[in-house]
Write an enzyme that holds these catalytic residues in place. Structure first.
Site, PDB file in Angstrom:
ATOM      1  NE  ARG A  31       5.721  -0.874  10.412  1.00 54.53           N
ATOM      2  CZ  ARG A  31       4.643  -0.732   9.654  1.00 54.53           C
ATOM      3  NH1 ARG A  31       4.738  -0.096   8.507  1.00 54.53           N
ATOM      4  NH2 ARG A  31       3.485  -1.214  10.028  1.00 54.53           N
ATOM      5  NE  ARG A  71       7.034  -3.301   6.631  1.00 48.01           N
ATOM      6  CZ  ARG A  71       5.737  -3.013   6.482  1.00 48.01           C
ATOM      7  NH1 ARG A  71       5.307  -2.487   5.350  1.00 48.01           N
ATOM      8  NH2 ARG A  71       4.878  -3.245   7.453  1.00 48.01           N
ATOM      9  NE  ARG A  98      -4.870  -1.318   9.405  1.00 51.14           N
ATOM     10  CZ  ARG A  98      -3.778  -0.740   8.928  1.00 51.14           C
ATOM     11  NH1 ARG A  98      -3.775   0.527   8.626  1.00 51.14           N
ATOM     12  NH2 ARG A  98      -2.689  -1.454   8.747  1.00 51.14           N
ATOM     13  CE  LYS A 110      -2.092  -0.820   3.960  1.00 50.29           C
ATOM     14  NZ  LYS A 110      -1.716  -2.132   4.450  1.00 50.29           N
ATOM     15  NE  ARG A 164       1.245  -5.209  11.192  1.00 47.08           N
ATOM     16  CZ  ARG A 164       2.370  -5.087  10.484  1.00 47.08           C
ATOM     17  NH1 ARG A 164       3.441  -5.787  10.809  1.00 47.08           N
ATOM     18  NH2 ARG A 164       2.418  -4.270   9.472  1.00 47.08           N
TER      19      ARG A 164
HETATM   20  P1  AMP Z   1       0.202   0.510   8.775  1.00 46.21           P
HETATM   21  O1  AMP Z   1       1.425   1.352   8.695  1.00 46.21           O
HETATM   22  O2  AMP Z   1      -0.919   1.044   7.924  1.00 46.21           O
HETATM   23  O3  AMP Z   1       0.470  -0.942   8.543  1.00 46.21           O
HETATM   24  O4  AMP Z   1      -0.340   0.628  10.283  1.00 46.21           O
HETATM   25  C1  AMP Z   1       0.427   0.149  11.381  1.00 46.21           C
HETATM   26  C2  AMP Z   1      -0.453  -0.021  12.596  1.00 46.21           C
HETATM   27  O5  AMP Z   1      -1.055   1.238  12.956  1.00 46.21           O
HETATM   28  C3  AMP Z   1      -1.641  -0.971  12.420  1.00 46.21           C
HETATM   29  O6  AMP Z   1      -1.280  -2.326  12.623  1.00 46.21           O
HETATM   30  C4  AMP Z   1      -2.603  -0.459  13.486  1.00 46.21           C
HETATM   31  O7  AMP Z   1      -2.214  -0.891  14.778  1.00 46.21           O
HETATM   32  C5  AMP Z   1      -2.390   1.047  13.427  1.00 46.21           C
HETATM   33  N1  AMP Z   1      -3.312   1.673  12.463  1.00 46.21           N
HETATM   34  C6  AMP Z   1      -2.982   2.284  11.288  1.00 46.21           C
HETATM   35  N2  AMP Z   1      -4.079   2.718  10.637  1.00 46.21           N
HETATM   36  C7  AMP Z   1      -5.142   2.359  11.414  1.00 46.21           C
HETATM   37  C8  AMP Z   1      -6.551   2.498  11.282  1.00 46.21           C
HETATM   38  N3  AMP Z   1      -7.106   3.078  10.208  1.00 46.21           N
HETATM   39  N4  AMP Z   1      -7.329   2.004  12.287  1.00 46.21           N
HETATM   40  C9  AMP Z   1      -6.806   1.414  13.359  1.00 46.21           C
HETATM   41  N5  AMP Z   1      -5.492   1.231  13.555  1.00 46.21           N
HETATM   42  C10 AMP Z   1      -4.655   1.705  12.583  1.00 46.21           C
END
Ligand code: AMP
Length: 189
Positions: A134, A128, A89, A14, A145
């Site tokens: 991270r 990654r 999400r 993404k 996840r």
């Molecule tokens: P990402 O970088 O998009 O993979 O997001 C990393 C983490 O941030 C996710 O595993 C969630 O814990 C949190 N997170 C990011 N976006 C959202 C969202 N829209 N709703 C809830 N948690 C989020």
């Protein structure tokens, strides 16, 4: 406004594809994951709260995320459109986004769902993790996840399909994926 949602499992590409889309179409990037990671770095109140969920591979509560998005949409003026990356999400977030956009007399024009096999996702995330630092790119958190994605995020596919906005994009390699995305977006944007 030309608003696009990109969603897919963790590791589906993404972020990478969002950067390419921004370069080509000049949309504003809204990555909730990135915003939260910056808040964690700052050790802000929001960051400390978010970290408790992120480090366990769980979603940050809807009301926190929806409030954050509302602030972003209120701040920005003269934006050509947004690419929402990692948001919505959950169904509740999807409904809230539609409502917030409707209040601004705009809407989502396309939803891109990047589709990648689970084995491939796990390999990508582990790789990654070796370089990203991270806290959530480790084997236990990766599995939770992926479970969260299937249980809480995937129902959005039906939600957007019903609206006739869903495009499923095979998420194999960067250049081919971007070509599929531009083939999808060019007639719309
Ligand atoms: P990402 O970088 O998009 O993979 O997001 C990393 C983490 O941030 C996710 O595993 C969630 O814990 C949190 N997170 C990011 N976006 C959202 C969202 N829209 N709703 C809830 N948690 C989020």
């Amino acid at each position: 406004m030309l608003n696009v949602v990109i969603f897919g499992a963790p590791g589906s590409g993404k972020g990478t594809q969002s950067e390419l889309i921004i370069g080509k179409y000049g949309l504003r990037h809204v990555s909730t994951g990135e915003i939260l990671r910056k808040e964690i770095e700052k050790r802000s109140e929001l960051g400390l709260l978010a970290d408790e969920y992120i480090s366990k591979g769980q979603l940050v509560p809807d009301e926190v995320i929806i409030g954050m998005l509302g602030d972003i949409l209120d701040e920005d003026r003269n934006v050509k459109g947004y690419i929402f990356d990692g948001f919505p999400r959950t169904l509740a977030q999807g409904e809230a986004l539609d409502k917030m956009l409707r209040e601004k007399n705009t809407s989502i024009v396309a939803v891109l769902n990047l589709s990648v096999e689970e084995d491939e996702l796990i390999q990508r995330l582990l790789k990654r993790g070796e370089i990203s630092g991270r806290s959530d790119d480790n084997p236990e958190t990766i599995q939770s996840r992926l479970d969260v994605y299937h249980n809480q995020t995937e129902p959005l596919k039906t939600y957007y399909k019903r609206q006739g906005k869903l495009f499923i994009i095979k998420g194999d390699n960067i250049d081919d994926v971007f070509e599929r995305i531009t083939d999808t977006l060019n007639p719309i944007l």
